[in-house]
Write a protein that holds these residues in place. Structure first.
Motif, PDB file in Angstrom:
ATOM      1  N   ALA A  59       0.844  -1.202   0.000  1.00  0.00           N
ATOM      2  CA  ALA A  59       0.000   0.000   0.000  1.00  0.00           C
ATOM      3  C   ALA A  59       0.879   1.252   0.000  1.00  0.00           C
ATOM      4  N   ASP A  60       1.934   1.225   0.791  1.00  0.00           N
ATOM      5  CA  ASP A  60       2.840   2.383   0.853  1.00  0.00           C
ATOM      6  C   ASP A  60       3.550   2.601  -0.484  1.00  0.00           C
ATOM      7  N   LEU A  61       3.989   1.509  -1.103  1.00  0.00           N
ATOM      8  CA  LEU A  61       4.682   1.650  -2.386  1.00  0.00           C
ATOM      9  C   LEU A  61       3.732   2.195  -3.450  1.00  0.00           C
ATOM     10  N   GLY A  62       2.489   1.775  -3.397  1.00  0.00           N
ATOM     11  CA  GLY A  62       1.495   2.332  -4.327  1.00  0.00           C
ATOM     12  C   GLY A  62       1.369   3.839  -4.149  1.00  0.00           C
ATOM     13  N   LYS A  63       1.365   4.278  -2.904  1.00  0.00           N
ATOM     14  CA  LYS A  63       1.291   5.726  -2.645  1.00  0.00           C
ATOM     15  C   LYS A  63       2.526   6.431  -3.191  1.00  0.00           C
ATOM     16  N   CYS A  64       3.692   5.805  -3.023  1.00  0.00           N
ATOM     17  CA  CYS A  64       4.926   6.401  -3.551  1.00  0.00           C
ATOM     18  C   CYS A  64       4.856   6.543  -5.070  1.00  0.00           C
ATOM     19  N   ILE A  65       4.377   5.510  -5.727  1.00  0.00           N
ATOM     20  CA  ILE A  65       4.315   5.546  -7.195  1.00  0.00           C
ATOM     21  C   ILE A  65       3.342   6.629  -7.660  1.00  0.00           C
ATOM     22  N   ARG A  66       2.206   6.738  -6.984  1.00  0.00           N
ATOM     23  CA  ARG A  66       1.262   7.797  -7.348  1.00  0.00           C
ATOM     24  C   ARG A  66       1.915   9.171  -7.155  1.00  0.00           C
ATOM     25  N   LYS A  67       2.656   9.325  -6.075  1.00  0.00           N
ATOM     26  CA  LYS A  67       3.326  10.598  -5.793  1.00  0.00           C
ATOM     27  C   LYS A  67       4.394  10.898  -6.845  1.00  0.00           C
ATOM     28  N   ILE A  68       5.108   9.868  -7.284  1.00  0.00           N
ATOM     29  CA  ILE A  68       6.112  10.075  -8.341  1.00  0.00           C
ATOM     30  C   ILE A  68       5.450  10.679  -9.578  1.00  0.00           C
ATOM     31  N   GLY A  69       4.291  10.170  -9.929  1.00  0.00           N
ATOM     32  CA  GLY A  69       3.563  10.737 -11.072  1.00  0.00           C
ATOM     33  C   GLY A  69       3.234  12.200 -10.852  1.00  0.00           C
ATOM     34  N   GLU A  70       2.900  12.539  -9.626  1.00  0.00           N
ATOM     35  CA  GLU A  70       2.515  13.915  -9.309  1.00  0.00           C
ATOM     36  C   GLU A  70       3.707  14.864  -9.366  1.00  0.00           C
ATOM     37  N   ILE A  71       4.862  14.428  -8.877  1.00  0.00           N
ATOM     38  CA  ILE A  71       6.010  15.344  -8.774  1.00  0.00           C
ATOM     39  C   ILE A  71       6.924  15.296  -9.997  1.00  0.00           C
ATOM     40  N   ALA A  72       6.676  14.357 -10.913  1.00  0.00           N
ATOM     41  CA  ALA A  72       7.571  14.207 -12.071  1.00  0.00           C
ATOM     42  C   ALA A  72       7.840  15.528 -12.795  1.00  0.00           C
ATOM     43  N   PRO A  73       6.837  16.361 -13.049  1.00  0.00           N
ATOM     44  CA  PRO A  73       7.140  17.624 -13.748  1.00  0.00           C
ATOM     45  C   PRO A  73       8.126  18.493 -12.983  1.00  0.00           C
ATOM     46  N   SER A  74       8.060  18.479 -11.664  1.00  0.00           N
ATOM     47  CA  SER A  74       8.974  19.319 -10.874  1.00  0.00           C
ATOM     48  C   SER A  74      10.397  18.784 -10.891  1.00  0.00           C
ATOM     49  N   LEU A  75      10.562  17.554 -11.371  1.00  0.00           N
ATOM     50  CA  LEU A  75      11.895  16.945 -11.482  1.00  0.00           C
ATOM     51  C   LEU A  75      12.450  17.082 -12.900  1.00  0.00           C
ATOM     52  N   GLY A  76      11.734  17.794 -13.751  1.00  0.00           N
ATOM     53  CA  GLY A  76      12.177  17.924 -15.140  1.00  0.00           C
ATOM     54  C   GLY A  76      11.816  16.719 -15.982  1.00  0.00           C
ATOM     55  N   LEU A  77      10.840  15.960 -15.524  1.00  0.00           N
ATOM     56  CA  LEU A  77      10.426  14.744 -16.230  1.00  0.00           C
ATOM     57  C   LEU A  77       9.039  14.915 -16.846  1.00  0.00           C
TER      58      LEU A  77
END
Ligand code: 5GP
Ligand code: ZN
Length: 117
Positions: A59-77
Motif C-alpha cells: 500500500a505504501d509503495l502504491g502511494k509512492c508511485i502515485r506521488k512520483i507521477g505527481e512530482i515528475a514535472p517538478s523533477l524535469g520529467l
C-alpha cells in the motif's frame, strides 16, 4: 539496516540532496547517472525485494508511485520517464534496499535501461 547506504541517506547520516521527501520516501539524484536526469525514489522502509513486502508495504509503495507521477514535472520529467526496479542477481541489483530508478530529460533509446548500453 546498519550497513545499508540508502538507510544512511534516508536517515541523513550520509548527505544527499533530496529533491523530494515525505513520510514514505525520498527522491535523490543517482550518483552515476545513466540519462540526462536520473533519480532514485527510495522508500524509507528497508527491504530488498518485492517478494519480501507486506500488504502494508504494498500500500505504501502504491502511494509512492502515485506521488512520483505527481512530482515528475517538478523533477524535469514532464515529457515522460522510464521507471525501473532492479530485483536480484540477474538484474544486477547492487543496493539491497528497494528503489525505483526514474530516467528521463531526454529521448531514451529502447535499450538505454541496460547497464552496458
Ligand atoms: P541498482 O543497481 O541496485 O538498481 O541501483 C543502485 C544505484 O544506486 C546505482 O545506479 C548507483 O549509481 C546508485 N548509488 C549507489 N551508491 C549511491 C550513493 O551513495 N548515492 C547516490 N545518490 N546514488 C548511489
Ligand atoms: Zn536500507
Amino acid at each position: 539496516m546498519d550497513d545499508c547506504i540508502f538507510c544512511k541517506i534516508v536517515a541523513g547520516d550520509i548527505p544527499a540532496k533530496k529533491y523530494y521527501e515525505d513520510e514514505l520516501m525520498i527522491v535523490i539524484a543517482d550518483i552515476s547517472p545513466k540519462a540526462e536526469k536520473h533519480y532514485l525514489a527510495i522508500p524509507k522502509k528497508h527491504y530488498k525485494l518485492f517478494s519480501e513486502m507486506t500488504e502494508a508495504d504494498a500500500a505504501d509503495l502504491g502511494k509512492c508511485i502515485r506521488k512520483i507521477g505527481e512530482i515528475a514535472p517538478s523533477l524535469g520529467l514532464e515529457n515522460g520517464f522510464r521507471f525501473i526496479v532492479n530485483q536480484g542477481d540477474d538484474a544486477e541489483q547492487t543496493v539491497f534496499h528497494l528503489h525505483m530508478h526514474l530516467l528521463g530529460g531526454q529521448k531514451l533509446s529502447t535499450h538505454s535501461y541496460k547497464r552496458d548500453a
